[in-house]
Scaffold this motif. Structure first.
Motif, PDB file in Angstrom:
ATOM      1  N   GLY A  65       0.600  -1.237  -0.184  1.00 16.72           N
ATOM      2  CA  GLY A  65      -0.147   0.021  -0.140  1.00 16.72           C
ATOM      3  C   GLY A  65       0.538   1.092   0.122  1.00 16.72           C
ATOM      4  O   GLY A  65       0.412   2.194  -0.321  1.00 16.72           O
ATOM      5  N   ASN A  66       2.305   1.420   0.108  1.00 19.32           N
ATOM      6  CA  ASN A  66       3.026   1.978   0.277  1.00 19.32           C
ATOM      7  C   ASN A  66       3.401   2.413  -1.431  1.00 19.32           C
ATOM      8  O   ASN A  66       3.966   1.370  -1.711  1.00 19.32           O
ATOM      9  CB  ASN A  66       4.556   2.311   1.575  1.00 19.32           C
ATOM     10  CG  ASN A  66       3.590   2.062   2.618  1.00 19.32           C
ATOM     11  OD1 ASN A  66       3.472   3.267   3.111  1.00 19.32           O
ATOM     12  ND2 ASN A  66       3.004   1.093   3.551  1.00 19.32           N
ATOM     13  N   SER A  67       4.081   3.581  -1.836  1.00 20.98           N
ATOM     14  CA  SER A  67       4.704   3.778  -3.052  1.00 20.98           C
ATOM     15  C   SER A  67       6.008   3.814  -2.535  1.00 20.98           C
ATOM     16  O   SER A  67       6.352   3.343  -1.499  1.00 20.98           O
ATOM     17  CB  SER A  67       4.487   4.871  -3.643  1.00 20.98           C
ATOM     18  OG  SER A  67       4.896   6.317  -2.204  1.00 20.98           O
ATOM     19  N   ILE A  68       7.372   3.469  -3.452  1.00 23.34           N
ATOM     20  CA  ILE A  68       8.956   3.610  -3.120  1.00 23.34           C
ATOM     21  C   ILE A  68       9.056   4.732  -1.637  1.00 23.34           C
ATOM     22  O   ILE A  68       9.687   4.765  -1.415  1.00 23.34           O
ATOM     23  CB  ILE A  68       9.088   3.644  -4.095  1.00 23.34           C
ATOM     24  CG1 ILE A  68       9.122   1.422  -4.764  1.00 23.34           C
ATOM     25  CG2 ILE A  68      10.634   3.552  -3.739  1.00 23.34           C
ATOM     26  CD1 ILE A  68       9.759   1.426  -5.788  1.00 23.34           C
ATOM     27  N   ILE A  69       9.000   5.682  -3.099  1.00 18.39           N
ATOM     28  CA  ILE A  69       9.147   7.146  -2.895  1.00 18.39           C
ATOM     29  C   ILE A  69       8.509   7.467  -0.893  1.00 18.39           C
ATOM     30  O   ILE A  69       8.571   8.092  -0.344  1.00 18.39           O
ATOM     31  CB  ILE A  69       8.672   8.459  -2.914  1.00 18.39           C
ATOM     32  CG1 ILE A  69       9.060   9.463  -2.642  1.00 18.39           C
ATOM     33  CG2 ILE A  69       6.949   8.587  -2.898  1.00 18.39           C
ATOM     34  CD1 ILE A  69       8.822  10.693  -3.627  1.00 18.39           C
ATOM     35  N   ASP A  70       6.893   6.555  -0.689  1.00 14.50           N
ATOM     36  CA  ASP A  70       7.150   6.960   0.843  1.00 14.50           C
ATOM     37  C   ASP A  70       7.525   6.090   1.735  1.00 14.50           C
ATOM     38  O   ASP A  70       7.890   6.667   3.181  1.00 14.50           O
ATOM     39  CB  ASP A  70       4.846   6.540   1.023  1.00 14.50           C
ATOM     40  CG  ASP A  70       4.287   7.312   0.230  1.00 14.50           C
ATOM     41  OD1 ASP A  70       3.919   8.137  -0.055  1.00 14.50           O
ATOM     42  OD2 ASP A  70       3.454   6.323  -0.596  1.00 14.50           O
ATOM     43  N   LEU A  71       7.872   5.360   1.445  1.00 21.42           N
ATOM     44  CA  LEU A  71       9.214   4.040   2.264  1.00 21.42           C
ATOM     45  C   LEU A  71      10.308   4.374   2.786  1.00 21.42           C
ATOM     46  O   LEU A  71      10.961   4.566   3.389  1.00 21.42           O
ATOM     47  CB  LEU A  71       9.028   2.445   1.825  1.00 21.42           C
ATOM     48  CG  LEU A  71       7.888   1.891   1.437  1.00 21.42           C
ATOM     49  CD1 LEU A  71       8.477   0.679   0.962  1.00 21.42           C
ATOM     50  CD2 LEU A  71       7.269   2.139   3.092  1.00 21.42           C
ATOM     51  N   ASP A  72      10.318   5.020   1.599  1.00 23.15           N
ATOM     52  CA  ASP A  72      12.223   6.387   1.366  1.00 23.15           C
ATOM     53  C   ASP A  72      12.893   5.948   1.898  1.00 23.15           C
ATOM     54  O   ASP A  72      13.808   5.454   2.848  1.00 23.15           O
ATOM     55  CB  ASP A  72      12.030   7.557   2.596  1.00 23.15           C
ATOM     56  CG  ASP A  72      12.911   8.782   2.414  1.00 23.15           C
ATOM     57  OD1 ASP A  72      13.430   8.880   1.354  1.00 23.15           O
ATOM     58  OD2 ASP A  72      13.309   9.991   3.333  1.00 23.15           O
ATOM     59  N   ILE A  73      13.308   3.791   1.391  1.00 26.50           N
ATOM     60  CA  ILE A  73      13.900   3.844   1.851  1.00 26.50           C
ATOM     61  C   ILE A  73      15.615   3.839   1.663  1.00 26.50           C
ATOM     62  O   ILE A  73      16.133   3.400   2.319  1.00 26.50           O
ATOM     63  CB  ILE A  73      13.567   2.144   1.140  1.00 26.50           C
ATOM     64  CG1 ILE A  73      12.198   0.783   1.490  1.00 26.50           C
ATOM     65  CG2 ILE A  73      14.725   0.706   0.796  1.00 26.50           C
ATOM     66  CD1 ILE A  73      12.355   0.546   0.462  1.00 26.50           C
ATOM     67  N   GLY A  99      19.469   3.023   2.741  1.00 30.20           N
ATOM     68  CA  GLY A  99      21.050   2.937   2.170  1.00 30.20           C
ATOM     69  C   GLY A  99      20.375   1.941   1.024  1.00 30.20           C
ATOM     70  O   GLY A  99      21.865   1.549   0.604  1.00 30.20           O
ATOM     71  N   ILE A 100      19.522   1.383   0.702  1.00 29.92           N
ATOM     72  CA  ILE A 100      19.570   0.134  -0.118  1.00 29.92           C
ATOM     73  C   ILE A 100      18.078   1.150  -1.138  1.00 29.92           C
ATOM     74  O   ILE A 100      17.298   2.116  -0.884  1.00 29.92           O
ATOM     75  CB  ILE A 100      18.820  -1.232   0.641  1.00 29.92           C
ATOM     76  CG1 ILE A 100      17.813  -0.651   1.028  1.00 29.92           C
ATOM     77  CG2 ILE A 100      20.025  -1.168   1.764  1.00 29.92           C
ATOM     78  CD1 ILE A 100      17.111  -1.900   1.505  1.00 29.92           C
ATOM     79  N   ASN A 101      18.931   0.229  -2.040  1.00 30.09           N
ATOM     80  CA  ASN A 101      17.546   0.423  -3.129  1.00 30.09           C
ATOM     81  C   ASN A 101      16.529  -0.870  -3.497  1.00 30.09           C
ATOM     82  O   ASN A 101      17.721  -1.620  -3.622  1.00 30.09           O
ATOM     83  CB  ASN A 101      18.747   0.594  -4.360  1.00 30.09           C
ATOM     84  CG  ASN A 101      19.403   1.813  -4.326  1.00 30.09           C
ATOM     85  OD1 ASN A 101      18.579   3.346  -4.704  1.00 30.09           O
ATOM     86  ND2 ASN A 101      20.773   2.498  -3.678  1.00 30.09           N
ATOM     87  N   ILE A 102      15.827  -0.481  -3.931  1.00 31.20           N
ATOM     88  CA  ILE A 102      14.711  -1.176  -4.909  1.00 31.20           C
ATOM     89  C   ILE A 102      14.923  -1.788  -6.434  1.00 31.20           C
ATOM     90  O   ILE A 102      14.888  -0.405  -6.981  1.00 31.20           O
ATOM     91  CB  ILE A 102      13.578  -1.279  -4.126  1.00 31.20           C
ATOM     92  CG1 ILE A 102      13.242  -1.467  -2.909  1.00 31.20           C
ATOM     93  CG2 ILE A 102      12.713  -2.460  -5.756  1.00 31.20           C
ATOM     94  CD1 ILE A 102      12.066  -1.040  -3.004  1.00 31.20           C
ATOM     95  N   VAL A 103      15.675  -2.573  -6.987  1.00 29.85           N
ATOM     96  CA  VAL A 103      16.439  -2.443  -8.661  1.00 29.85           C
ATOM     97  C   VAL A 103      15.647  -2.881  -9.338  1.00 29.85           C
ATOM     98  O   VAL A 103      15.091  -2.627 -10.263  1.00 29.85           O
ATOM     99  CB  VAL A 103      18.190  -3.095  -8.527  1.00 29.85           C
ATOM    100  CG1 VAL A 103      18.938  -2.649  -7.956  1.00 29.85           C
ATOM    101  CG2 VAL A 103      17.934  -4.620  -7.846  1.00 29.85           C
ATOM    102  N   ALA A 104      14.544  -4.000  -8.743  1.00 28.28           N
ATOM    103  CA  ALA A 104      12.655  -4.444  -9.255  1.00 28.28           C
ATOM    104  C   ALA A 104      12.004  -5.040  -8.397  1.00 28.28           C
ATOM    105  O   ALA A 104      11.976  -5.052  -7.750  1.00 28.28           O
ATOM    106  CB  ALA A 104      13.844  -5.708 -10.536  1.00 28.28           C
ATOM    107  N   PRO A 157      11.618   0.195 -11.132  1.00 35.35           N
ATOM    108  CA  PRO A 157      10.709   1.174 -10.321  1.00 35.35           C
ATOM    109  C   PRO A 157      10.187   2.612 -10.329  1.00 35.35           C
ATOM    110  O   PRO A 157      11.851   2.757  -9.390  1.00 35.35           O
ATOM    111  CB  PRO A 157       9.875  -0.390  -9.563  1.00 35.35           C
ATOM    112  CG  PRO A 157      11.278  -0.516  -8.760  1.00 35.35           C
ATOM    113  CD  PRO A 157      12.325  -0.050 -10.230  1.00 35.35           C
ATOM    114  N   GLN A 158      10.017   3.118 -11.053  1.00 36.37           N
ATOM    115  CA  GLN A 158       9.541   4.389 -10.305  1.00 36.37           C
ATOM    116  C   GLN A 158       9.762   4.633  -9.075  1.00 36.37           C
ATOM    117  O   GLN A 158       8.610   3.899  -8.535  1.00 36.37           O
ATOM    118  CB  GLN A 158       8.873   4.985 -11.480  1.00 36.37           C
ATOM    119  CG  GLN A 158       8.822   4.814 -13.459  1.00 36.37           C
ATOM    120  CD  GLN A 158      10.092   6.045 -12.872  1.00 36.37           C
ATOM    121  OE1 GLN A 158      10.855   6.654 -12.575  1.00 36.37           O
ATOM    122  NE2 GLN A 158      10.625   5.664 -13.755  1.00 36.37           N
ATOM    123  N   ALA A 159       9.817   6.022  -8.464  1.00 35.05           N
ATOM    124  CA  ALA A 159       9.645   6.480  -7.563  1.00 35.05           C
ATOM    125  C   ALA A 159       7.992   6.310  -6.727  1.00 35.05           C
ATOM    126  O   ALA A 159       7.737   6.054  -6.113  1.00 35.05           O
ATOM    127  CB  ALA A 159      10.251   8.007  -6.688  1.00 35.05           C
TER     128      ALA A 159
END
Length: 220
Positions: free
Chosen positions: A160-168, A173-178, A189-191
């Motif tokens: 239910g969160n977007s990537i930007i909401d989670l601000d991971i 200091g990690i990235n969701i690459v796919a 994936p887009q933010a």
């Protein structure tokens, strides 16, 4: 074009590599000092040879430098592993992968020219530990001593969160690459991409940062 490999040492590790490469359609020469092991792989590999890999003249006679990649999978005999790696390097083998018994062994073979060093028991131990420590971690691949790629199943806390909401990236200091979603794979994936429960997130980062993320967001 079909690549040509040599696997030296037909124990559990070397034998499994030999079988897997053959199943992938690669040309494989299997080498071991013990005739019984060589006989076992005579019907698996394209060529199976009883030979002493520490003998330079033997390696020359086998045309070892003409192969694309040589895997030194010698078991407990560290001295033979080191000597074999040295001989392969001196003969001009293009790419050498060595199974290391410990960090000292790795340090030596890297200095004499190994292109890639693997610790199968240690690496598999870490992989299994990550898988059983959290029900959300599907797979774990070590990139270096300090960085890894992890497959994580999105739980209710993430869904239910977007990537930007989670601000991971900022928080951990990690990235969701796919993202794997059913039959779809979303690369980079887009933010504003929303995460669904059950999505498989492919995350890359430093081990310490991934561990913090797992403890904070994935622990049940």
């Amino acid at each position: 074009m079909k690549k040509e490999f040599v696997v030296i040492g037909l124990g559990r590790f070397g034998g499994s590599i030999c079988r897997a490469l053959t199943e992938l359609g690669m040309e494989v020469m299997a080498i071991d000092r013990e005739e019984d092991k060589v006989n076992e792989f005579s019907s698996v590999a394209a060529h199976a040879v009883v030979a002493d890999s520490t003998d330079e003249s033997v390696l020359k006679s086998l045309g070892i430098r003409n192969f694309d990649h040589v895997i030194v999978a010698i078991g407990d005999d560290i001295q033979s592993s080191i000597l074999t790696t040295l001989m392969l390097k001196e003969l001009g083998v293009n790419k050498i992968t060595v199974k290391a018994q410990n960090d000292y062994h790795e340090k030596i073979v890297r200095r004499i020219g190994a292109d890639h060093v693997v610790h199968p028991e240690r690496d598999m131990g870490r992989r299994i530990a990550h898988n059983i420590a959290s029900s959300s971690v599907l797979d774990y691949l070590e990139l270096s001593d300090e960085h890894s790629i992890v497959e994580i199943v999105a739980n209710e806390r993430l869904a239910g969160n977007s990537i930007i909401d989670l601000d991971i990236r900022a928080k951990y200091g990690i990235n969701i690459v796919a993202i794997k979603r059913k039959n779809e794979i979303i690369v980079s994936p887009q933010a504003n991409e929303s995460i669904h429960r059950g999505d498989i997130l492919i995350v890359i980062g430093a081990d310490n940062d991934i561990n913090r993320f797992e403890k904070r967001m994935l622990d049940d």
